[in-house]
Design an enzyme around this catalytic site. Structure first.
Site, PDB file in Angstrom:
ATOM      1  N   HIS A 163      15.395  26.562  -6.411  1.00 38.14           N
ATOM      2  CA  HIS A 163      14.747  27.489  -7.349  1.00 38.14           C
ATOM      3  C   HIS A 163      15.212  28.933  -7.163  1.00 38.14           C
ATOM      4  O   HIS A 163      14.989  29.781  -8.020  1.00 38.14           O
ATOM      5  CB  HIS A 163      13.219  27.382  -7.259  1.00 38.14           C
ATOM      6  CG  HIS A 163      12.601  28.066  -6.077  1.00 38.14           C
ATOM      7  ND1 HIS A 163      12.191  27.384  -4.956  1.00 38.14           N
ATOM      8  CD2 HIS A 163      12.306  29.359  -5.842  1.00 38.14           C
ATOM      9  CE1 HIS A 163      11.668  28.244  -4.088  1.00 38.14           C
ATOM     10  NE2 HIS A 163      11.730  29.452  -4.601  1.00 38.14           N
ATOM     11  N   ASP A 193      14.214  20.499  -4.045  1.00 34.77           N
ATOM     12  CA  ASP A 193      14.336  21.960  -4.133  1.00 34.77           C
ATOM     13  C   ASP A 193      15.302  22.518  -3.085  1.00 34.77           C
ATOM     14  O   ASP A 193      15.037  23.550  -2.480  1.00 34.77           O
ATOM     15  CB  ASP A 193      12.970  22.634  -4.012  1.00 34.77           C
ATOM     16  CG  ASP A 193      12.997  24.081  -4.498  1.00 34.77           C
ATOM     17  OD1 ASP A 193      13.911  24.425  -5.273  1.00 34.77           O
ATOM     18  OD2 ASP A 193      12.126  24.874  -4.084  1.00 34.77           O
ATOM     19  N   SER A 266      11.822  32.126   0.523  1.00 32.74           N
ATOM     20  CA  SER A 266      12.306  30.843  -0.009  1.00 32.74           C
ATOM     21  C   SER A 266      13.736  30.561   0.438  1.00 32.74           C
ATOM     22  O   SER A 266      14.622  31.400   0.284  1.00 32.74           O
ATOM     23  CB  SER A 266      12.259  30.855  -1.534  1.00 32.74           C
ATOM     24  OG  SER A 266      10.969  30.615  -2.005  1.00 32.74           O
ATOM     25  N   LEU A 321      14.826   0.767  -6.187  1.00 31.97           N
ATOM     26  CA  LEU A 321      14.202  -0.549  -6.116  1.00 31.97           C
ATOM     27  C   LEU A 321      13.981  -1.136  -7.506  1.00 31.97           C
ATOM     28  O   LEU A 321      14.100  -2.343  -7.706  1.00 31.97           O
ATOM     29  CB  LEU A 321      12.875  -0.442  -5.368  1.00 31.97           C
ATOM     30  CG  LEU A 321      12.193  -1.724  -4.887  1.00 31.97           C
ATOM     31  CD1 LEU A 321      13.132  -2.544  -4.008  1.00 31.97           C
ATOM     32  CD2 LEU A 321      10.923  -1.368  -4.115  1.00 31.97           C
ATOM     33  N   VAL A 323      11.079  -0.824  -9.506  1.00 30.73           N
ATOM     34  CA  VAL A 323       9.728  -1.283  -9.805  1.00 30.73           C
ATOM     35  C   VAL A 323       8.818  -0.079 -10.021  1.00 30.73           C
ATOM     36  O   VAL A 323       9.038   0.987  -9.463  1.00 30.73           O
ATOM     37  CB  VAL A 323       9.150  -2.158  -8.669  1.00 30.73           C
ATOM     38  CG1 VAL A 323       9.969  -3.421  -8.481  1.00 30.73           C
ATOM     39  CG2 VAL A 323       9.052  -1.384  -7.358  1.00 30.73           C
ATOM     40  N   GLN A 324       7.816  -0.267 -10.861  1.00 27.38           N
ATOM     41  CA  GLN A 324       6.792   0.771 -11.061  1.00 27.38           C
ATOM     42  C   GLN A 324       5.624   0.443 -10.144  1.00 27.38           C
ATOM     43  O   GLN A 324       5.133  -0.683 -10.133  1.00 27.38           O
ATOM     44  CB  GLN A 324       6.335   0.795 -12.516  1.00 27.38           C
ATOM     45  CG  GLN A 324       5.297   1.870 -12.814  1.00 27.38           C
ATOM     46  CD  GLN A 324       4.887   1.877 -14.276  1.00 27.38           C
ATOM     47  OE1 GLN A 324       5.670   1.493 -15.144  1.00 27.38           O
ATOM     48  NE2 GLN A 324       3.667   2.293 -14.546  1.00 27.38           N
ATOM     49  N   ILE A 325       5.192   1.424  -9.358  1.00 24.41           N
ATOM     50  CA  ILE A 325       4.169   1.163  -8.344  1.00 24.41           C
ATOM     51  C   ILE A 325       2.989   2.108  -8.502  1.00 24.41           C
ATOM     52  O   ILE A 325       3.081   3.167  -9.136  1.00 24.41           O
ATOM     53  CB  ILE A 325       4.751   1.301  -6.917  1.00 24.41           C
ATOM     54  CG1 ILE A 325       5.429   2.669  -6.736  1.00 24.41           C
ATOM     55  CG2 ILE A 325       5.717   0.172  -6.619  1.00 24.41           C
ATOM     56  CD1 ILE A 325       5.981   2.906  -5.352  1.00 24.41           C
TER      57      ILE A 325
END
Length: 521
Positions: A163, A193, A266, A321, A323-325
């Site tokens: 950023h 970031d 930062s 992987l 898959v939605q978890i």
């Protein structure tokens, strides 16, 4: 409020309030602090529970050296401070669409009668255009962002935050000994970031290593950076917590520290007492915009891997992987028969994905990865992303009342596929003066193509008007989606005997073509 810290703010109000405090109350506070310190010291001596470096301090006090009560970080600071730099970034701001006139230019408040008079009749009306209207776009304006960074190699590679540099057109770093060096963006990873810079100035430069061990909660840490533009500032504190999720990205796993960290810190490092980088300072939680003792740093185990990937490949390769978890809540655990609410529940398996090919099913609960327990869905996402594409992951899966072992050969995260750098490819992009990344990986960008995330000052790319934020849709007549695609198009144009490569740039305002002369040698 979670605040990324690359802005300069005014602290004069805070300073004036400090000056108004009475000397009497200040002396009282000092005395109370001395009494409290004495109480802690006595208790520690009685119970034998003090931890280093206070053990040595107490022993020194007992030997008649009260000045040794407080530990000194001076030796560590002297060792690491030369490797820390201030980062200044020139940022292009949006130009006004029609008018360049503002109330500030006339000296009168916007909307006042005199401001309206000057808007209508003043000298700001170009070419006699009524009302101060500008015909066509106004001149490009530039601002400046400030941050921190640190050398990780002696030949000039520098780590900072994405950023800090993401919208920059020119990057400079100021070293601890006062030198100002031009730097270019090698690559960025918006999801953590992090960004990697490189200065072409001759070294060697003082460099610091990433820590190999994760700090414990309560360990001393030292932050060095450029808060409020005050380069070379050192603060100290402890690790307050680990594994913080602040909603900054999909792989949040921050260290929380109480060393004072402010705007401008930062990208700067947080060190342990061995002089190793344990975190890269990224954000603060603050209702005021200043330090209240809650700061967040990307841990070294994450930063070290990401930076190595950027240095080697120009972007980050992550395991996938497919898959939605979702988290395993207490209700879900009771519903499927798990003893406790822990793990990640598969809500959907993508067709043809690595998980689907390995036999994972909707309703499976993943409880461990390579023998390590999975706390929740986010923990699994982070762990899989840290593995390399092509690696085999061993999953413990709770299914139909029993635990099974499923082995999955991981794929590559979509949009992050980057082929190994071919001979001359990275050099070609560097000679053109471009740092590139897939557009879909860059924060604030949508659509397909390859985003320009850095343009080297003085390069032909800058001379021909390319800027960070531009998107390359085609190179050499071929659609591109990765930096390697652009490098391949350059190589193809060279083999065809062409002296330039034609780029098609895409933007919300429409497309345009631009030719860059091919690098030689």
């Amino acid at each position: 409020m979670i605040d990324n810290q690359n802005d300069l703010t005014n602290t004069s109000d805070a300073q004036s309030r400090l000056r108004r405090k009475g000397g009497r109350s200040r002396r009282a506070s000092v005395l109370l602090g001395a009494v409290a310190l004495g109480a802690v010291t006595v208790a520690g001596l009685a119970q034998g529970t003090l931890l280093p470096p206070y053990n040595q301090a107490v022993a020194a006090t007992a030997a008649g050296n009260p000045a040794a009560v407080q530990p000194s970080f001076a030796d560590v600071v002297a060792k690491v401070k030369p490797a820390v730099v201030s980062v200044r970034v020139k940022v292009a701001e949006a130009a006004p669409a029609e008018s360049s006139f503002s109330g500030d230019e006339s000296g009168f408040p916007p909307g006042s009668p005199m401001e309206r008079f000057f808007r209508r009749f003043g000298e700001n009306a170009p070419n006699g255009a009524p009302g101060g209207e500008r015909r066509g776009p106004g001149p490009k304006r530039f601002g400046e962002a400030q941050g921190s960074g640190f050398f990780v190699t002696s030949d000039g590679y520098i780590v900072t935050n994405n950023h800090v540099v993401e919208k920059g057109t020119k990057v400079e770093v100021t070293t601890d000994d006062g030198r100002t060096l031009a730097a270019k963006v090698v690559g960025v990873d918006p999801k953590t970031d992090l960004a990697l810079l490189k200065t072409e100035e001759k070294g060697p430069f003082p460099a610091v290593p990433f820590a190999k061990e994760t700090p414990r909660i309560g360990d001393w840490v030292i932050a060095v950076g450029n808060p409020f533009g005050l380069g070379g500032t050192v603060t100290a504190g402890i690790v307050s917590a680990r594994g913080r999720d602040i909603g900054a990205g999909p792989y949040d796993d921050f260290l929380q520290i109480d060393a004072p960290v402010n705007r401008g810190n930062s990208g700067g490092p947080t060190f342990n007492l061995a002089g190793e980088v344990v975190g890269v300072n990224t954000a603060i939680a603050s209702p005021s915009g200043g330090s209240v003792g809650i700061a967040f740093a990307v841990p070294s185990e994450t930063a070290g891997k990401v930076i190595a990937e950027i240095q080697d490949h120009g972007s980050v390769k992550r395991g996938f992987l497919g898959v939605q978890i979702q988290p395993v809540t207490l209700d879900i655990a009771e519903g499927i028969g798990l003893d406790k609410a822990q793990g990640a529940l598969i809500a959907r398996v993508e067709e043809g994905s690595p998980g689907g090919k390995a036999g994972l099913k909707t309703g499976d609960a993943i409880t461990a990865l390579n023998g390590k327990p999975v706390k929740d869905a986010r923990d699994l996402s982070r762990a899989v992303a840290m593995l390399d594409p092509g690696a085999t992951a061993e999953l413990s899966v709770y299914r139909s009342g029993k635990t099974e072992t499923v082995k999955v050969k991981l794929g590559s995260m979509p949009g992050e596929k980057t082929a190994a750098a071919g001979p001359g490819s990275p050099a070609d992009l560097g000679k053109l003066g471009l740092a590139l990344a897939p557009a879909e990986e860059v924060r604030g960008m949508e659509g397909k193509g390859v985003a320009i995330v850095g343009v080297e000052p003085g390069s032909q790319a800058e001379e021909k008007g390319l800027r960070a934020g531009d998107v390359i849709a085609e190179a050499g007549g071929q659609k591109v989606s990765t930096p390697q695609d652009v490098a391949s198009a350059i190589e193809k144009s060279r083999k065809e005997g062409r002296k330039a490569v034609l780029l098609q740039l895409a933007s919300p305002q429409g497309g345009r073509f631009l030719a860059l002369t091919l690098p030689t040698g």
